[in-house]
Write a protein that holds these residues in place. Sequence first.
Motif, PDB file in Angstrom:
ATOM      1  N   TYR A 216       2.349  11.343  -9.029  1.00  0.00           N
ATOM      2  CA  TYR A 216       1.445  11.731 -10.108  1.00  0.00           C
ATOM      3  C   TYR A 216       0.849  13.111  -9.836  1.00  0.00           C
ATOM      4  O   TYR A 216       0.801  13.971 -10.716  1.00  0.00           O
ATOM      5  CB  TYR A 216       0.329  10.681 -10.252  1.00  0.00           C
TER       6      TYR A 216
ATOM      7  N   VAL B 138       0.907   7.748  -6.300  1.00  0.00           N
ATOM      8  CA  VAL B 138      -0.154   8.764  -6.370  1.00  0.00           C
ATOM      9  C   VAL B 138       0.428  10.132  -6.063  1.00  0.00           C
ATOM     10  O   VAL B 138       0.111  11.119  -6.740  1.00  0.00           O
ATOM     11  CB  VAL B 138      -1.307   8.412  -5.389  1.00  0.00           C
ATOM     12  N   GLU B 139       1.274  10.189  -5.062  1.00  0.00           N
ATOM     13  CA  GLU B 139       1.889  11.467  -4.700  1.00  0.00           C
ATOM     14  C   GLU B 139       2.754  11.997  -5.851  1.00  0.00           C
ATOM     15  O   GLU B 139       2.708  13.189  -6.184  1.00  0.00           O
ATOM     16  CB  GLU B 139       2.747  11.298  -3.451  1.00  0.00           C
TER      17      GLU B 139
ATOM     18  N   ALA C 164       1.835   2.321  -3.571  1.00  0.00           N
ATOM     19  CA  ALA C 164       0.743   2.954  -4.304  1.00  0.00           C
ATOM     20  C   ALA C 164       0.585   4.413  -3.893  1.00  0.00           C
ATOM     21  O   ALA C 164       0.358   5.287  -4.748  1.00  0.00           O
ATOM     22  CB  ALA C 164      -0.557   2.197  -4.073  1.00  0.00           C
ATOM     23  N   SER C 165       0.731   4.709  -2.610  1.00  0.00           N
ATOM     24  CA  SER C 165       0.590   6.092  -2.158  1.00  0.00           C
ATOM     25  C   SER C 165       1.753   6.945  -2.689  1.00  0.00           C
ATOM     26  O   SER C 165       1.577   8.127  -2.996  1.00  0.00           O
ATOM     27  CB  SER C 165       0.517   6.165  -0.639  1.00  0.00           C
ATOM     28  N   GLY C 166       2.922   6.355  -2.829  1.00  0.00           N
ATOM     29  CA  GLY C 166       4.064   7.081  -3.387  1.00  0.00           C
ATOM     30  C   GLY C 166       3.850   7.408  -4.853  1.00  0.00           C
ATOM     31  O   GLY C 166       4.206   8.494  -5.318  1.00  0.00           O
TER      32      GLY C 166
ATOM     33  N   MET D 215       0.810  -1.188   0.000  1.00  0.00           N
ATOM     34  CA  MET D 215       0.000   0.000   0.000  1.00  0.00           C
ATOM     35  C   MET D 215       0.860   1.262   0.000  1.00  0.00           C
ATOM     36  O   MET D 215       0.462   2.258  -0.567  1.00  0.00           O
ATOM     37  CB  MET D 215      -0.909  -0.042   1.231  1.00  0.00           C
ATOM     38  N   SER D 216       2.021   1.228   0.601  1.00  0.00           N
ATOM     39  CA  SER D 216       2.877   2.408   0.651  1.00  0.00           C
ATOM     40  C   SER D 216       3.450   2.739  -0.733  1.00  0.00           C
ATOM     41  O   SER D 216       3.715   3.892  -1.029  1.00  0.00           O
ATOM     42  CB  SER D 216       4.004   2.208   1.656  1.00  0.00           C
TER      43      SER D 216
END
Length: 74
Positions: A11, A8-9, A4-6, A1-2
């Motif tokens: 992007y 998104v950030e 994916a958040s990276g 999950m970490s």
Amino acid sequence: MSIASGLVEAYVMKKLHEEKTKNFEKNEAITHENCNQSKKSSSSSSSSSGDWFTKMFKKVQPVTAPSSDSATKS
């Protein structure tokens, strides 16, 4: 999950940077157009003065008048 958040950030940061760049380019184009318009209006008013700056540095050739000695020798 970490991971994916990276992604998104990254992007979101990329999109924000692209928007900021577009806005900056728009402002530069507008500023450039305004500058060109002001130059055109000032150049038309200064053309009537007749390029005083170039006339200021124009070379002046000395006038060589015939001397009185050469007139009497002939």
